[in-house]
Design an enzyme around this catalytic site. Sequence first.
Site, short mmCIF file in Angstrom:
data_model
loop_
_atom_site.label_atom_id
_atom_site.label_comp_id
_atom_site.label_asym_id
_atom_site.label_seq_id
_atom_site.Cartn_x
_atom_site.Cartn_y
_atom_site.Cartn_z
N SER A 1 -0.57 -7.47 -1.59
CA SER A 1 -1.16 -6.81 -2.40
C SER A 1 -2.59 -7.35 -3.49
O SER A 1 -4.01 -7.48 -2.45
CB SER A 1 -0.30 -6.33 -3.50
OG SER A 1 -0.60 -5.60 -4.26
N ASP B 1 3.52 4.31 -0.29
CA ASP B 1 2.77 3.03 -1.45
C ASP B 1 2.65 3.77 -2.27
O ASP B 1 1.24 4.31 -2.30
CB ASP B 1 1.77 2.63 -0.80
CG ASP B 1 1.35 0.57 -1.66
OD1 ASP B 1 1.98 0.57 -2.73
OD2 ASP B 1 1.58 -0.16 -1.30
N HIS C 1 5.41 0.02 -2.23
CA HIS C 1 4.79 -1.63 -1.98
C HIS C 1 6.37 -2.55 -2.42
O HIS C 1 5.86 -3.00 -3.12
CB HIS C 1 4.22 -1.38 -3.66
CG HIS C 1 3.32 -2.43 -4.02
ND1 HIS C 1 1.87 -2.43 -2.98
CD2 HIS C 1 2.82 -3.37 -4.33
CE1 HIS C 1 0.86 -3.37 -3.32
NE2 HIS C 1 2.06 -3.79 -3.92
#
Length: 219
Positions: free
Chosen positions: A117, A169, A200
Amino acid sequence: MQDLDYIELETAPNPTAAVIWLHGLGASGHDFEPVVPELGLPEGAAVRFIFPHAPELPVTINGGMRMPAWYDIKAMDIDRVVDTEQLMASADAVGKLVDREIERGIPSEKIVIAGFSQGGAVAYELGLSYPSRLAGVLALSTYFATAKTVKPSSANAGIPISVYHGTFDPMVPESLGVQSVEALKSLGFAPDYQTFPMEHSVCLEEVVDIGRFIQKHAL
């Protein structure tokens, strides 16, 4: 930015390779510590894993609340509005960890930069611009925030890059992963792109593939 605190884990004495793995927003270096035994690395493989902790910063999209962050996210539109200056400062701070591993005797071409991320956005910036050849970049559920400003080094032309993304996600839509791959290709890289039916997060199949990447490019 001050020097980063980090967790260090060695799979065997006298490491010959290193992986510097960056966590996501609001997390810590402990996030990916449990992943190491699941990578399926060969018995006796000596790898030093470095899991840095991001500094605490106020994050605009979370009402200015301070939390571990590699940079501020100012708006959650599809392209993300981020504090590029902070992102680059984080890349510089992680770069010091790379420098340190080289000083400790690990060749730069045996050092992998991984990031999830927010950490992945920093991994892109550092991995492509670092002045010495690196082993590769692992980009997990992330986006290429500095695609238009990054200055790739000649040393890392053609560096191995694996990009992973969850098809469900909700935090970083898969479209951003696809955009990252296209941006990398436009810069002359040939990234490997894999998706998994997840949100995620990471999954075991992905972790095993990361282990194969480390074996192929760093061991």
